[in-house]
Design a protein around this motif. Structure first.
Motif, PDB file in Angstrom:
ATOM      1  N   VAL A 251      37.054  45.693  45.064  1.00 63.42           N
ATOM      2  CA  VAL A 251      37.981  46.416  44.187  1.00 63.42           C
ATOM      3  C   VAL A 251      37.275  46.850  42.911  1.00 63.42           C
ATOM      4  O   VAL A 251      37.429  48.001  42.448  1.00 63.42           O
ATOM      5  CB  VAL A 251      39.212  45.545  43.872  1.00 63.42           C
ATOM      6  N   GLN A 252      36.483  45.958  42.330  1.00 64.18           N
ATOM      7  CA  GLN A 252      35.772  46.296  41.098  1.00 64.18           C
ATOM      8  C   GLN A 252      34.806  47.466  41.312  1.00 64.18           C
ATOM      9  O   GLN A 252      34.706  48.361  40.461  1.00 64.18           O
ATOM     10  CB  GLN A 252      35.014  45.077  40.577  1.00 64.18           C
ATOM     11  N   ASN A 253      34.118  47.467  42.430  1.00 68.67           N
ATOM     12  CA  ASN A 253      33.193  48.574  42.721  1.00 68.67           C
ATOM     13  C   ASN A 253      33.935  49.892  42.872  1.00 68.67           C
ATOM     14  O   ASN A 253      33.448  50.949  42.424  1.00 68.67           O
ATOM     15  CB  ASN A 253      32.400  48.277  43.993  1.00 68.67           C
ATOM     16  N   GLU A 254      35.105  49.845  43.485  1.00 66.81           N
ATOM     17  CA  GLU A 254      35.906  51.053  43.623  1.00 66.81           C
ATOM     18  C   GLU A 254      36.365  51.571  42.264  1.00 66.81           C
ATOM     19  O   GLU A 254      36.330  52.777  41.989  1.00 66.81           O
ATOM     20  CB  GLU A 254      37.121  50.767  44.523  1.00 66.81           C
ATOM     21  N   LEU A 255      36.789  50.674  41.392  1.00 66.18           N
ATOM     22  CA  LEU A 255      37.224  51.070  40.052  1.00 66.18           C
ATOM     23  C   LEU A 255      36.051  51.631  39.255  1.00 66.18           C
ATOM     24  O   LEU A 255      36.185  52.635  38.539  1.00 66.18           O
ATOM     25  CB  LEU A 255      37.820  49.866  39.323  1.00 66.18           C
TER      26      LEU A 255
ATOM     27  N   TRP B 106      34.736  47.292  31.677  1.00 70.03           N
ATOM     28  CA  TRP B 106      34.160  45.943  31.673  1.00 70.03           C
ATOM     29  C   TRP B 106      34.736  45.170  32.843  1.00 70.03           C
ATOM     30  O   TRP B 106      35.953  45.096  33.008  1.00 70.03           O
ATOM     31  CB  TRP B 106      34.482  45.211  30.367  1.00 70.03           C
ATOM     32  N   LEU B 107      33.856  44.597  33.661  1.00 70.64           N
ATOM     33  CA  LEU B 107      34.293  43.852  34.836  1.00 70.64           C
ATOM     34  C   LEU B 107      34.119  42.358  34.630  1.00 70.64           C
ATOM     35  O   LEU B 107      33.067  41.903  34.163  1.00 70.64           O
ATOM     36  CB  LEU B 107      33.488  44.296  36.070  1.00 70.64           C
ATOM     37  N   MET B 108      35.130  41.599  34.994  1.00 71.71           N
ATOM     38  CA  MET B 108      35.028  40.146  34.938  1.00 71.71           C
ATOM     39  C   MET B 108      33.962  39.685  35.929  1.00 71.71           C
ATOM     40  O   MET B 108      34.031  40.015  37.117  1.00 71.71           O
ATOM     41  CB  MET B 108      36.372  39.506  35.305  1.00 71.71           C
ATOM     42  N   PRO B 109      32.939  38.943  35.483  1.00 69.77           N
ATOM     43  CA  PRO B 109      31.935  38.433  36.426  1.00 69.77           C
ATOM     44  C   PRO B 109      32.606  37.621  37.539  1.00 69.77           C
ATOM     45  O   PRO B 109      33.539  36.861  37.279  1.00 69.77           O
ATOM     46  CB  PRO B 109      31.050  37.543  35.544  1.00 69.77           C
ATOM     47  N   LEU B 110      32.155  37.804  38.763  1.00 69.55           N
ATOM     48  CA  LEU B 110      32.799  37.148  39.900  1.00 69.55           C
ATOM     49  C   LEU B 110      32.825  35.635  39.744  1.00 69.55           C
ATOM     50  O   LEU B 110      33.786  34.975  40.160  1.00 69.55           O
ATOM     51  CB  LEU B 110      32.097  37.540  41.207  1.00 69.55           C
ATOM     52  N   GLU B 111      31.778  35.074  39.135  1.00 66.67           N
ATOM     53  CA  GLU B 111      31.730  33.618  38.978  1.00 66.67           C
ATOM     54  C   GLU B 111      32.711  33.118  37.916  1.00 66.67           C
ATOM     55  O   GLU B 111      32.991  31.921  37.830  1.00 66.67           O
ATOM     56  CB  GLU B 111      30.316  33.164  38.626  1.00 66.67           C
TER      57      GLU B 111
ATOM     58  N   SER C  37      47.550  49.378  30.004  1.00 70.09           N
ATOM     59  CA  SER C  37      46.580  50.167  29.251  1.00 70.09           C
ATOM     60  C   SER C  37      45.433  49.336  28.703  1.00 70.09           C
ATOM     61  O   SER C  37      44.495  49.881  28.120  1.00 70.09           O
ATOM     62  CB  SER C  37      47.280  50.887  28.094  1.00 70.09           C
ATOM     63  N   ALA C  38      45.486  47.999  28.894  1.00 71.31           N
ATOM     64  CA  ALA C  38      44.451  47.125  28.350  1.00 71.31           C
ATOM     65  C   ALA C  38      43.568  46.496  29.409  1.00 71.31           C
ATOM     66  O   ALA C  38      42.395  46.213  29.157  1.00 71.31           O
ATOM     67  CB  ALA C  38      45.090  46.019  27.506  1.00 71.31           C
ATOM     68  N   ALA C  39      44.122  46.237  30.602  1.00 68.79           N
ATOM     69  CA  ALA C  39      43.370  45.473  31.598  1.00 68.79           C
ATOM     70  C   ALA C  39      43.911  45.711  32.995  1.00 68.79           C
ATOM     71  O   ALA C  39      44.984  46.290  33.189  1.00 68.79           O
ATOM     72  CB  ALA C  39      43.434  43.983  31.258  1.00 68.79           C
ATOM     73  N   LEU C  40      43.132  45.224  33.972  1.00 69.46           N
ATOM     74  CA  LEU C  40      43.551  45.286  35.374  1.00 69.46           C
ATOM     75  C   LEU C  40      43.410  43.895  35.980  1.00 69.46           C
ATOM     76  O   LEU C  40      42.550  43.107  35.585  1.00 69.46           O
ATOM     77  CB  LEU C  40      42.698  46.283  36.160  1.00 69.46           C
ATOM     78  N   ALA C  41      44.249  43.614  36.958  1.00 69.38           N
ATOM     79  CA  ALA C  41      44.227  42.315  37.612  1.00 69.38           C
ATOM     80  C   ALA C  41      44.485  42.486  39.099  1.00 69.38           C
ATOM     81  O   ALA C  41      45.061  43.490  39.532  1.00 69.38           O
ATOM     82  CB  ALA C  41      45.285  41.394  37.001  1.00 69.38           C
ATOM     83  N   LEU C  42      44.043  41.507  39.875  1.00 74.48           N
ATOM     84  CA  LEU C  42      44.452  41.442  41.273  1.00 74.48           C
ATOM     85  C   LEU C  42      45.596  40.452  41.325  1.00 74.48           C
ATOM     86  O   LEU C  42      45.435  39.284  40.949  1.00 74.48           O
ATOM     87  CB  LEU C  42      43.306  40.987  42.177  1.00 74.48           C
ATOM     88  N   SER C  43      46.757  40.917  41.747  1.00 74.47           N
ATOM     89  CA  SER C  43      47.935  40.062  41.763  1.00 74.47           C
ATOM     90  C   SER C  43      48.320  39.712  43.197  1.00 74.47           C
ATOM     91  O   SER C  43      48.004  40.432  44.148  1.00 74.47           O
ATOM     92  CB  SER C  43      49.111  40.753  41.059  1.00 74.47           C
ATOM     93  N   PHE C  44      49.008  38.590  43.334  1.00 72.57           N
ATOM     94  CA  PHE C  44      49.486  38.107  44.619  1.00 72.57           C
ATOM     95  C   PHE C  44      50.959  37.730  44.485  1.00 72.57           C
ATOM     96  O   PHE C  44      51.516  37.691  43.380  1.00 72.57           O
ATOM     97  CB  PHE C  44      48.700  36.863  45.058  1.00 72.57           C
ATOM     98  N   VAL C  45      51.574  37.408  45.618  1.00 70.54           N
ATOM     99  CA  VAL C  45      52.940  36.875  45.622  1.00 70.54           C
ATOM    100  C   VAL C  45      52.948  35.603  46.459  1.00 70.54           C
ATOM    101  O   VAL C  45      52.094  35.429  47.340  1.00 70.54           O
ATOM    102  CB  VAL C  45      53.954  37.892  46.192  1.00 70.54           C
ATOM    103  N   PRO C  46      53.892  34.698  46.206  1.00 68.74           N
ATOM    104  CA  PRO C  46      53.974  33.484  47.009  1.00 68.74           C
ATOM    105  C   PRO C  46      54.290  33.810  48.466  1.00 68.74           C
ATOM    106  O   PRO C  46      55.079  34.713  48.765  1.00 68.74           O
ATOM    107  CB  PRO C  46      55.130  32.708  46.362  1.00 68.74           C
TER     108      PRO C  46
ATOM    109  N   ILE D 176      43.429  52.327  46.147  1.00 70.07           N
ATOM    110  CA  ILE D 176      43.003  50.953  46.439  1.00 70.07           C
ATOM    111  C   ILE D 176      44.179  50.132  46.941  1.00 70.07           C
ATOM    112  O   ILE D 176      44.073  49.382  47.922  1.00 70.07           O
ATOM    113  CB  ILE D 176      42.391  50.303  45.187  1.00 70.07           C
ATOM    114  N   ASN D 177      45.319  50.266  46.286  1.00 69.15           N
ATOM    115  CA  ASN D 177      46.485  49.483  46.681  1.00 69.15           C
ATOM    116  C   ASN D 177      46.966  49.851  48.077  1.00 69.15           C
ATOM    117  O   ASN D 177      47.453  48.989  48.820  1.00 69.15           O
ATOM    118  CB  ASN D 177      47.609  49.639  45.654  1.00 69.15           C
ATOM    119  N   GLN D 178      46.851  51.097  48.433  1.00 71.27           N
ATOM    120  CA  GLN D 178      47.226  51.498  49.785  1.00 71.27           C
ATOM    121  C   GLN D 178      46.302  50.840  50.802  1.00 71.27           C
ATOM    122  O   GLN D 178      46.749  50.355  51.851  1.00 71.27           O
ATOM    123  CB  GLN D 178      47.164  53.009  49.926  1.00 71.27           C
ATOM    124  N   LYS D 179      45.016  50.789  50.496  1.00 70.69           N
ATOM    125  CA  LYS D 179      44.054  50.151  51.393  1.00 70.69           C
ATOM    126  C   LYS D 179      44.328  48.649  51.504  1.00 70.69           C
ATOM    127  O   LYS D 179      44.282  48.073  52.601  1.00 70.69           O
ATOM    128  CB  LYS D 179      42.629  50.380  50.886  1.00 70.69           C
ATOM    129  N   LEU D 180      44.622  48.014  50.373  1.00 68.02           N
ATOM    130  CA  LEU D 180      44.924  46.579  50.385  1.00 68.02           C
ATOM    131  C   LEU D 180      46.149  46.293  51.243  1.00 68.02           C
ATOM    132  O   LEU D 180      46.167  45.342  52.036  1.00 68.02           O
ATOM    133  CB  LEU D 180      45.140  46.074  48.957  1.00 68.02           C
TER     134      LEU D 180
END
Length: 308
Positions: free
Chosen positions: A95-99, A107-112, A168-177, A262-266
């Motif tokens: 996802v980060q590479n696509e963005l 700015w990308l959050m380091p995977l670690e 407008s400040a950040a992006l996240a990968l979100s999930f649902v229960p 991206i969301n459509q692909k996910l």
């Protein structure tokens, strides 16, 4: 282990009571929350009045072209994290590479450093204030730090249906229960009645039982890992007729459209379908224990609180 005593003012309990603990209804609340928020943010960002991304001024000074040598984040926190599985990390890397393909300055959050905040016990305090809370946690006789960290081992919860959430400040990968959907792992779908929201509720009260006051800002139905932030407007501005930079609406729209792609692909590839879930589309939270972190944790940093 001492039973978790639910406090009357636990902010996470009302939703569970409202839906009678039904995992399908809890999933729906999480889904409705993230979809509504994305729709709201999309409308705001694509509006003619949009003046640009909300820059993280502290992160801007810590990393990137405007980095200031010697600058130290003044904010100290005490949090409880769950680390994503290798499969979820790989998905986030994709996802980060696509963005990045349409927003090179993002700015990308380091995977670690990736994490989901199960509970924020304290935020924006001094090192000394955090140290006092850590000592309170370590000296607790009712609930220990080790019991908190290992709690998910006997209370597994599944998150599914990854989606990019944004503002407008950040992006996240979100999930649902999860709610009895098929499982990629050996996790039992019968146990989905105990959801991630239940886990957040119980960890909240376990920390309270240590006598650490919980000052969490988050009780909304959300399960997300921050994956990117804005530290400048590079790539999203053009020179106006008066020579003053202004927002490049076409670049902004391209970015928002990319998120939709991206969301459509996910949804097509990583959501449960035909009795199967692709690797990365399911996450057993805390399957390797939770992590208690202290210090400057805002961007995945800080130090791990050692367990007794």
């Amino acid at each position: 282990m001492t039973p978790v005593a639910l406090s009357e003012d636990n902010p996470l309990q009302p939703l569970i009571a409202e839906v009678n603990g039904d995992p399908a209804q809890l999933q729906l609340r999480y889904e409705n929350h993230r979809v509504a928020r994305n729709n709201q943010q999309r409308e705001k960002i694509l509006a003619d009045s949009f003046s640009g991304w909300s820059i993280d001024e502290i992160l801007k000074r810590l990393d990137g072209p405007a980095k200031e040598d010697g600058f130290v984040d003044p904010r100290n926190c005490l949090v409880i994290w769950a680390r994503p599985s290798p499969q979820v990390r790989d998905l986030i890397g994709f996802v980060q590479n696509e963005l990045k393909s349409v927003a090179p300055s993002l700015w990308l959050m380091p995977l670690e450093n990736l994490h989901i905040t199960v509970l924020e016990a304290a935020h924006s305090l001094t090192e000394g204030e955090i140290e006092e809370l850590v000592q309170t946690l370590r000296s607790s006789e009712d609930i220990t730090a080790s019991q908190i960290a290992t709690y998910p081992l006997n209370h597994p919860t599944r998150l599914i249906k990854p989606m990019v959430s944004f503002d407008s400040a950040a992006l996240a990968l979100s999930f649902v229960p999860a709610a009895a959907e098929c499982s990629k792992t050996e996790a039992s779908t019968d146990s989905d009645y105990y959801t991630y929201h239940h886990l957040r509720r119980d960890i909240f009260d376990m920390v309270r039982q240590t006598k650490v006051p919980v000052a969490s800002r988050y009780s909304v139905p959300s399960a997300h890992l921050t994956i990117a932030r804005f530290i400048n407007q590079n790539g999203f501005t053009v020179d106006g007729e008066d020579g003053v930079e202004k927002v490049d609406a076409s670049s902004v729209k391209l970015f928002i459209d990319k998120i939709g792609e991206i969301n459509q692909k996910l949804q097509t590839e990583y959501w449960p379908r035909e009795g199967a879930i692709k690797e990365g589309g399911e996450w057993i939270v805390g399957q390797e224990c939770l992590t208690i972190r202290r210090g400057r944790v805002w961007y995945g940093g800080g130090e791990t609180v050692t367990l007794d």
